[in-house]
Design a protein around this motif. Structure first.
Motif, short mmCIF file in Angstrom:
data_model
loop_
_atom_site.label_atom_id
_atom_site.label_comp_id
_atom_site.label_asym_id
_atom_site.label_seq_id
_atom_site.Cartn_x
_atom_site.Cartn_y
_atom_site.Cartn_z
N GLU A 1 0.83 -1.61 0.04
CA GLU A 1 0.02 -0.03 -0.44
C GLU A 1 0.46 1.65 0.06
O GLU A 1 0.29 2.24 -0.22
CB GLU A 1 -1.08 -0.01 1.44
CG GLU A 1 -2.31 0.86 1.62
CD GLU A 1 -2.62 0.86 2.40
OE1 GLU A 1 -3.51 -0.32 2.63
OE2 GLU A 1 -4.04 2.18 2.59
N LYS B 1 0.72 3.84 -3.10
CA LYS B 1 0.20 5.39 -2.37
C LYS B 1 1.58 6.39 -2.42
O LYS B 1 1.53 7.59 -3.31
CB LYS B 1 -0.47 5.03 -1.35
CG LYS B 1 -1.85 5.16 -1.04
CD LYS B 1 -2.27 4.42 -0.06
CE LYS B 1 -3.56 4.38 0.00
NZ LYS B 1 -4.22 4.43 1.55
N THR C 1 2.73 6.88 -6.51
CA THR C 1 1.83 7.68 -7.39
C THR C 1 1.73 9.35 -6.62
O THR C 1 1.51 9.88 -7.82
CB THR C 1 0.49 7.05 -6.63
OG1 THR C 1 0.36 5.49 -6.74
CG2 THR C 1 -0.98 8.03 -7.75
N LEU D 1 -6.74 6.75 -3.42
CA LEU D 1 -5.60 7.76 -2.22
C LEU D 1 -5.86 7.53 -0.98
O LEU D 1 -5.31 8.45 -0.22
CB LEU D 1 -5.02 8.81 -3.09
CG LEU D 1 -3.64 8.35 -4.61
CD1 LEU D 1 -3.99 9.44 -5.35
CD2 LEU D 1 -2.63 7.43 -4.01
N LYS D 2 -6.96 7.97 -1.26
CA LYS D 2 -7.41 9.32 0.21
C LYS D 2 -8.00 7.61 1.33
O LYS D 2 -8.31 7.77 2.29
CB LYS D 2 -8.38 10.23 0.05
CG LYS D 2 -9.92 9.57 -0.18
CD LYS D 2 -10.63 11.18 -0.20
CE LYS D 2 -12.32 10.75 -0.11
NZ LYS D 2 -12.77 11.54 -1.22
#
Lengths: 450, 450
Positions: free
Chosen positions: B250, B254, B257, B287-288
């Motif tokens: 993860e 993230k 990106t 993403l959030k």
């Protein structure tokens, strides 16, 4: 659906964003433990493999290595911890306090409070023997275990650093202010496609590079050849001469090497001290001198005048052999030397015609370096449609290379590029004799150990 | 010999160290020209390809692009420069003064004093047409020219930046202070050897990664498969659970990106605006939110309860199909979801036995993401000698994998790792439907265009 999502999220034991990795005892790599500035009795956890055990009456000394540095971390434990399983090669987890070491050999040591054996190691069966310095040839038999030795550990850490250095030469991190001497400020593309494809890219992005594995079915058992090796290739549009290319090659060699020397000091020292004595001076000599340039024609003249007897008689129009390359580098005082302008007949169709005579040459360049011979090869590419068309027609390749001709029909530009063998580069800077010792898993003819 | 060396050195027209590249007019990339702060009438030289020509009575406007940015540089010239050869696709070199632009469309423009046509471009034959927006399928026919379009230019610049982002996630430059969330502070090894070999390295260096081409002879024409694709693989020693691995996955997704979004803003915008409308919001949503976790068993339950009719009936013990993956991601609100603990019988011998029952599973994990399905695959590896020995014996592989068993005999440690398909990653963040559009030269079954 929304309910399900909430339920699912509840399953997570730890959210990813601000999740502290350092919970009860902070887990530290050996490198970070060794580099710790303050040792205010902080509780830490270190994991790794035992490199040495020394048992005294009341104290037990262990050295733990996890590959993050050449140096191991000294663990000091009460002799009650002593156990047969705490043996060379075993994996352990040690918890304790990081304290200032009374000895001058190291800054810090780990006062063990808990030692856990993670995995045993049967000393009798283990091919690496305690306190022995194994020759590289011996270690080559054990590609799956040799990286646990100091020698291969150092070489592979240097390989890793050199990889990073090459990337950063071509594409400095956008977070750092780009100094002017950094040449490549545009995209990097990793591909195995090779030079002709790289030309496609330089025809749109101007300056491109690639760094990856390359495969050659060479039936060679030499100490300079592998069936799978790594290559750095660059292609630059709007170059005007071989000078432009040679400047980038020399810059790449010197910049990457300086970075490796400053970031892997201990590891390089190990190689220069135990594997290749004298290499330190030889490398400094290469770095402080400007690389030399001679033409192929001059090279042949030099070889013809040599007092040495060659197996292959040097002659204009014939490729240089290893013995010739060696002689030339020696003749040049062991400074790397660019040999330029090779006979057209010796080189592939895409190299730029120098239109000279009577000895017809192309704008090709090889860099010869002490120890390994040819390190770089490059050329200006033929960007003139009609020249290229004729060369292709003569080889009966016109149809297959229509796309390549297209690049010369639609906004052609003068361009050129080069390739550098990465393993040979490592051999050259470290003084490692056999190419199989600078790559984790060497693949070569009649070998598939792993 | 010494004499010869001096002679040779004299041949150099330019020493390498402090040789100024900027001689008469400073050569600037389009990106640097556009970003110039001060425009005090400095004389510069810009080289590139013509993207547009607009001829007015007394003035000629050109737009020049060299691939260093999406935006082109406006050149303003006296109409006397006008010429048929100044056409879309031609390569030119323009010298002149960089001045503040009176228009609000750009900060600076280049007042041309000299324009040189470097290479013509025959508009009729050129497959890229002036002012036309070509569909990606059309461009796929011209792998050697398509990178000169805005779309492929942007995608490939993003690819380059994503490559750098992944490297820097695993191995932050040693010149930058390492922030705590950066997990990998130890060597990076590029190799095509794959996971079992990576386990060898993690058995000495604790945390390793590799990023390079991978080859699969898959006979698939799908929009998610290639015969040659790029893979990021990581292997970590001393991991305790799948949680540890999932956190790194993860984090990688993230962090990389975020870096791409902040370093390639314009290029990403182009994709999100013209190629995949709506993708910007979908990506922000990914993403959030924290990625979700469900077990394979739960996944099958969810699929069984689904109102949707699947071509392949979901059943415990059978692999998930693309249609199932899609449903699961949708069910999870289009948040990436980790599916863990797959049936032992479905997975290769090296995955760690969960010793559960009655439905026997291994500690495997896949990450499913919107649009592309499986993006990551990983597992804990079986580090226990006897478990592994039995699995190998059952498959008749004991002899071939003696070296792999050795890793469990000599200081074995719990470890695990994962791989991420790089092209699928690019598809996922950009919303690009076909995998052939995110790699410079796609290789797939029955195709060898280039």
């Amino acid at each position: 659906m929304f309910g399900a999502r909430c339920l699912l999220r509840a399953l997570r034991s730890c959210t990813s964003a601000p999740c502290p990795r350092h919970k009860p005892s902070a887990r530290l790599s050996v490198r970070d433990a060794l580099g710790a500035r303050s040792t205010n009795g902080e509780r830490v956890k270190v994991q790794g493999w035992i490199r040495s055990v020394r048992s005294q009456k009341e104290v037990l000394f262990l050295h733990i290595n996890d590959g993050s540095s050449l140096e191991s971390l000294q663990v000091v434990a009460d002799s009650s911890f002593d156990s047969r399983e705490l043996a060379f090669g075993s994996s352990v987890e040690v918890q304790g306090q990081l304290v200032k070491s009374p000895s001058k050999k190291q800054n810090v040591e780990l006062k063990a409070e808990k030692i856990e054996i993670v995995g045993n190691c049967d000393a009798k069966a283990f091919p690496l023997k305690y306190k022995e310095r194994h020759p590289l040839e011996y270690l080559r038999q054990y590609p799956h275990l040799r990286c646990r030795t100091n020698a291969l550990g150092s070489i592979l850490r240097i390989r890793s650093e050199a990889t990073a250095a090459i990337h950063s030469f071509f594409k400095p991190s956008s977070k750092i202010k780009v100094p002017e001497e950094n040449f490549f400020n545009v995209p990097a593309f990793l591909t195995v496609s090779g030079q002709l494809h790289l030309e496609v890219m330089s025809g749109a992005f101007t300056q491109v590079f690639t760094f990856g594995p390359t495969f050659r079915a060479e039936n060679s058992q030499s100490r300079r050849h592998l069936a799978e090796f790594y290559m750095v290739e660059a292609e630059i549009s709007f170059v005007e001469s071989l000078q432009d290319l040679m400047q980038v090659m020399e810059g790449l060699f010197k910049t990457a090497t300086m970075m490796v020397l400053s970031n892997c000091t201990e590891d390089v020292e190990l190689c220069h001290k135990f594997i290749a004595p004298g290499q330190k001076d030889r490398l400094e000599h290469m770095l402080k001198n400007n690389f030399l340039i001679i033409s192929y024609t001059e090279a042949v003249e030099i070889l013809k005048k040599a007092s040495q007897n060659f197996t292959f008689t040097p002659e204009w129009g014939v490729d240089l052999h290893t013995e010739h390359e060696k002689y030339l580098v020696k003749h040049c005082g062991n400074i790397p030397v660019f040999v330029i302008n090779y006979p057209l007949a010796l080189k592939p169709f895409y190299m730029r015609d120098n239109e000279d005579g009577p000895q017809h040459t192309v704008a090709a360049v090889d860099l010869l370096v002490p120890g390994v011979g040819e390190l770089f090869g490059g050329s200006l590419r033929e960007e003139r449609y009609h020249f290229l068309e004729q060369r292709l027609a003569r080889s009966g390749l016109t149809e297959a290379y229509q796309w390549y001709l297209d690049l010369r029909r639609f906004g052609s530009v003068p361009h050129g590029g080069f390739g550098m063998g990465f393993e040979r580069y490592l051999q050259c800077i470290l003084g490692i004799d056999n190419i199989k010792d600078v790559i984790p898993f060497p693949r070569f003819t009649h070998s598939c150990v792993l």
